[in-house]
Design a protein around this motif. Structure first.
Motif, PDB file in Angstrom:
ATOM      1  N   GLY A 121      62.759  34.737  59.778  1.00 11.68           N
ATOM      2  CA  GLY A 121      62.766  35.415  58.585  1.00 11.68           C
ATOM      3  C   GLY A 121      62.552  34.919  57.288  1.00 11.68           C
ATOM      4  N   GLY A 122      62.246  33.600  57.210  1.00  7.82           N
ATOM      5  CA  GLY A 122      61.938  32.877  56.139  1.00  7.82           C
ATOM      6  C   GLY A 122      60.538  33.101  55.612  1.00  7.82           C
ATOM      7  N   ARG A 123      60.325  32.872  54.324  1.00  9.66           N
ATOM      8  CA  ARG A 123      58.965  32.800  53.701  1.00  9.66           C
ATOM      9  C   ARG A 123      58.431  31.646  53.444  1.00  9.66           C
ATOM     10  NH1 ARG A 123      57.877  37.287  49.252  1.00  9.66           N
ATOM     11  NH2 ARG A 123      55.762  36.933  49.856  1.00  9.66           N
ATOM     12  N   GLY A 125      58.691  32.113  63.267  1.00 11.91           N
ATOM     13  CA  GLY A 125      59.583  33.157  62.834  1.00 11.91           C
ATOM     14  C   GLY A 125      59.319  33.331  61.371  1.00 11.91           C
ATOM     15  N   ALA A 126      58.371  32.506  60.658  1.00  9.05           N
ATOM     16  CA  ALA A 126      58.280  32.691  59.172  1.00  9.05           C
ATOM     17  C   ALA A 126      57.163  33.564  58.835  1.00  9.05           C
ATOM     18  CB  ALA A 126      57.908  31.119  58.684  1.00  9.05           C
ATOM     19  N   GLU A 127      57.403  34.204  57.719  1.00  6.58           N
ATOM     20  CA  GLU A 127      56.070  35.008  57.149  1.00  6.58           C
ATOM     21  C   GLU A 127      55.615  33.904  56.174  1.00  6.58           C
ATOM     22  OE1 GLU A 127      55.783  38.355  53.774  1.00  6.58           O
ATOM     23  OE2 GLU A 127      57.594  38.361  54.873  1.00  6.58           O
ATOM     24  N   VAL A 128      54.234  33.728  56.464  1.00  4.07           N
ATOM     25  CA  VAL A 128      53.440  32.935  55.759  1.00  4.07           C
ATOM     26  C   VAL A 128      52.321  33.307  54.938  1.00  4.07           C
ATOM     27  CG1 VAL A 128      52.100  30.854  56.297  1.00  4.07           C
ATOM     28  CG2 VAL A 128      54.039  31.257  57.827  1.00  4.07           C
ATOM     29  N   ASP A 187      61.076  30.582  50.580  1.00  3.22           N
ATOM     30  CA  ASP A 187      61.907  29.537  51.055  1.00  3.22           C
ATOM     31  C   ASP A 187      61.297  28.117  50.910  1.00  3.22           C
ATOM     32  OD1 ASP A 187      64.450  31.204  52.210  1.00  3.22           O
ATOM     33  OD2 ASP A 187      62.460  32.267  52.964  1.00  3.22           O
ATOM     34  N   TRP A 188      60.069  28.101  51.302  1.00  5.69           N
ATOM     35  CA  TRP A 188      59.474  26.665  51.433  1.00  5.69           C
ATOM     36  C   TRP A 188      58.083  26.963  50.608  1.00  5.69           C
ATOM     37  CZ3 TRP A 188      61.315  22.089  52.485  1.00  5.69           C
ATOM     38  CH2 TRP A 188      62.609  22.094  53.366  1.00  5.69           C
ATOM     39  N   ILE A 189      57.742  25.924  49.912  1.00  7.08           N
ATOM     40  CA  ILE A 189      56.234  25.796  49.653  1.00  7.08           C
ATOM     41  C   ILE A 189      55.699  24.394  50.412  1.00  7.08           C
ATOM     42  CG2 ILE A 189      54.578  25.216  47.899  1.00  7.08           C
ATOM     43  CD1 ILE A 189      56.814  26.316  45.689  1.00  7.08           C
ATOM     44  N   VAL A 190      54.749  24.574  51.020  1.00  5.72           N
ATOM     45  CA  VAL A 190      54.482  23.413  51.681  1.00  5.72           C
ATOM     46  C   VAL A 190      52.982  23.083  51.463  1.00  5.72           C
ATOM     47  CG1 VAL A 190      53.615  22.734  54.192  1.00  5.72           C
ATOM     48  CG2 VAL A 190      55.714  24.521  53.850  1.00  5.72           C
ATOM     49  N   PHE A 191      52.689  21.654  51.039  1.00  5.74           N
ATOM     50  CA  PHE A 191      51.793  21.173  50.625  1.00  5.74           C
ATOM     51  C   PHE A 191      51.241  19.989  51.620  1.00  5.74           C
ATOM     52  CE2 PHE A 191      53.652  22.012  46.311  1.00  5.74           C
ATOM     53  CZ  PHE A 191      52.550  22.801  45.977  1.00  5.74           C
ATOM     54  N   THR A 192      49.858  20.442  51.973  1.00  7.28           N
ATOM     55  CA  THR A 192      49.313  19.348  53.237  1.00  7.28           C
ATOM     56  C   THR A 192      48.333  18.604  52.526  1.00  7.28           C
ATOM     57  OG1 THR A 192      47.603  21.280  53.547  1.00  7.28           O
ATOM     58  CG2 THR A 192      49.315  21.126  55.103  1.00  7.28           C
ATOM     59  N   SER A 193      48.307  18.452  51.302  1.00  8.74           N
ATOM     60  CA  SER A 193      47.227  17.480  50.707  1.00  8.74           C
ATOM     61  C   SER A 193      47.592  17.320  49.219  1.00  8.74           C
ATOM     62  CB  SER A 193      45.957  17.744  50.978  1.00  8.74           C
ATOM     63  OG  SER A 193      45.483  18.739  49.954  1.00  8.74           O
ATOM     64  N   ALA A 194      47.464  16.121  48.559  1.00 12.79           N
ATOM     65  CA  ALA A 194      47.497  16.031  47.251  1.00 12.79           C
ATOM     66  C   ALA A 194      46.478  16.935  46.463  1.00 12.79           C
ATOM     67  CB  ALA A 194      47.138  14.533  46.672  1.00 12.79           C
ATOM     68  N   LEU A 229      48.840  25.034  61.569  1.00 10.91           N
ATOM     69  CA  LEU A 229      49.896  24.830  60.854  1.00 10.91           C
ATOM     70  C   LEU A 229      50.528  26.292  60.397  1.00 10.91           C
ATOM     71  CD1 LEU A 229      52.290  23.341  59.773  1.00 10.91           C
ATOM     72  CD2 LEU A 229      51.136  23.094  57.619  1.00 10.91           C
ATOM     73  N   ALA A 230      49.569  27.412  59.894  1.00 11.50           N
ATOM     74  CA  ALA A 230      50.242  28.488  59.586  1.00 11.50           C
ATOM     75  C   ALA A 230      50.455  29.299  60.979  1.00 11.50           C
ATOM     76  CB  ALA A 230      48.851  29.342  58.781  1.00 11.50           C
ATOM     77  N   ASP A 231      49.910  29.107  62.079  1.00 12.08           N
ATOM     78  CA  ASP A 231      50.082  29.872  63.289  1.00 12.08           C
ATOM     79  C   ASP A 231      51.429  29.241  63.917  1.00 12.08           C
ATOM     80  OD1 ASP A 231      47.689  31.302  63.137  1.00 12.08           O
ATOM     81  OD2 ASP A 231      46.681  30.030  64.392  1.00 12.08           O
ATOM     82  N   ARG A 232      51.720  27.989  63.651  1.00 16.34           N
ATOM     83  CA  ARG A 232      52.775  27.390  64.261  1.00 16.34           C
ATOM     84  C   ARG A 232      54.226  27.796  63.247  1.00 16.34           C
ATOM     85  NH1 ARG A 232      53.490  22.667  67.196  1.00 16.34           N
ATOM     86  NH2 ARG A 232      55.799  22.884  66.871  1.00 16.34           N
ATOM     87  N   LEU A 233      53.859  27.922  62.107  1.00 18.01           N
ATOM     88  CA  LEU A 233      55.138  28.420  61.199  1.00 18.01           C
ATOM     89  C   LEU A 233      55.419  29.797  61.590  1.00 18.01           C
ATOM     90  CD1 LEU A 233      53.949  26.966  57.636  1.00 18.01           C
ATOM     91  CD2 LEU A 233      55.913  26.211  58.918  1.00 18.01           C
TER      92      LEU A 233
END
Length: 256
Positions: free
Chosen positions: A129-131, A152-155, A64-71, A144-148
Motif C-alpha cells: 500500500g505504500g508509494r 505491494g508498493a505503487e511505483v 513513502d520512499w524516494i529511491v535513487f539508484t545512481s548519483a 527493481l520497479a517490478d520487485r517493489l
C-alpha cells in the motif's frame, strides 16, 4: 621495481567522462595507467519525460520512499527537489549515491550494506500500500520497479536522464587494440556498448579475448555475458572501492 599493487598495469575505465575521474585517479595512485574511454554519456531527458518527472516531484510528499539508484539520478532532479525533501525517506543504492543525497542536505534513511539495487527491496520494510518514486535512466532495467510492485508498493518509475552510447574514435579504439590489462565495466549499458565496439573493430574483439574484463556487480556481469563478453572478475562490492579492491587483489595475487 615499484611496490605499488597496480604498477605497470594499463586499465580502461569506461564510465561517462564526468564520472570517471575519481576511479581513474585512484587507479593511478596505485601505480596503474588509467585510460578513460567513455562508452556512455548522460544527457537531459526529453520534454515529455521532463513533464512527467516535474509532475511527480511536485507531489514528492505523497511518496513513502524516494529511491535513487545512481548519483546521476540525484544530479538530474536536484534542482527540482530544492526545499521539498524535509521529512522524505530516501534510499540510495550505494555510497556514491548516498553522498550525492547528502549534498542536498538530507541524510538517506536507507543504504544497503551490499550496495546493490537488489538489496533495496528488503531494506525498505513493509511496502504493501505504500508509494515509491523511482527516478532513473531511460534504459533502466525494470527489475527493481517490478520487485517493489511485487512487494505491494505503487511505483512511479520516471525518467530523470538519458544514457546514450558513444562511438569511440579510431584513436581510442586503437588503445584497446594495442592491448590493456583490464577493462572496467560499471553498467550493463557499458557492456553492450563495448560489445558493439568489438563488432566494429576486429582488433578490439581480438584484444578483449586476452584482457581481464571486470564487472562492478553480478547484474553487469550478466549483461556482459549476454553479449558474449568474457567477464573474468566481478567485484564483491558494487562500488568504485569494490572495483579497486578486486583489481588489486587479482593483480597482486598474479604477481606473487
Amino acid at each position: 621495481m615499484s611496490d605499488l599493487p597496480l604498477a605497470g598495469r594499463r586499465i580502461v575505465v569506461t564510465r561517462p567522462r564526468e564520472n570517471a575521474a575519481v576511479v581513474a585517479s585512484e587507479l593511478e595512485l596505485l601505480g596503474a595507467t588509467a585510460l578513460v574511454l567513455p562508452l556512455l554519456q548522460i544527457e537531459p531527458m526529453r520534454d515529455s519525460d521532463a513533464a512527467t518527472l516535474e509532475s511527480a516531484l511536485s507531489h514528492v510528499d505523497a511518496y513513502d520512499w524516494i529511491v535513487f539508484t545512481s548519483a546521476n539520478g540525484v544530479a538530474a532532479v536536484q534542482e527540482h527537489l530544492a526545499g521539498r525533501l524535509a521529512g522524505a525517506r530516501i534510499a540510495a543504492v550505494g555510497p556514491a549515491t548516498a553522498a550525492a543525497v547528502r549534498a542536498l542536505g538530507v541524510e538517506p534513511a536507507f543504504v544497503p550494506v551490499n550496495y546493490a539495487a537488489a538489496e533495496i527491496v528488503d531494506g525498505l520494510g513493509e511496502l504493501e500500500g505504500g508509494r515509491v518514486l523511482l527516478p532513473q535512466a531511460d534504459i533502466a532495467d525494470p527489475w527493481l520497479a517490478d520487485r517493489l510492485r511485487a512487494a505491494g508498493a505503487e511505483v512511479d518509475a520516471v525518467v530523470a536522464y538519458r544514457t546514450v552510447g558513444i562511438d569511440p574514435s579510431v584513436v581510442e579504439a586503437a588503445e584497446l587494440e594495442e592491448g590493456v590489462d583490464a577493462v572496467v565495466l560499471a553498467s550493463g549499458s557499458a557492456a553492450r556498448s563495448l560489445a558493439a565496439l568489438a563488432a566494429k573493430f576486429p582488433g578490439v574483439a581480438k584484444s578483449l579475448q586476452q584482457t581481464l574484463l571486470v564487472a562492478i556487480g553480478p547484474k553487469t556481469a550478466e549483461a556482459a555475458r549476454e553479449v558474449a563478453l568474457p567477464v573474468g572478475l566481478v567485484a564483491e562490492e558494487a562500488t568504485s572501492e569494490g572495483i579497486i579492491q578486486a583489481l588489486t587483489s587479482h593483480f597482486g595475487d598474479n604477481d606473487r
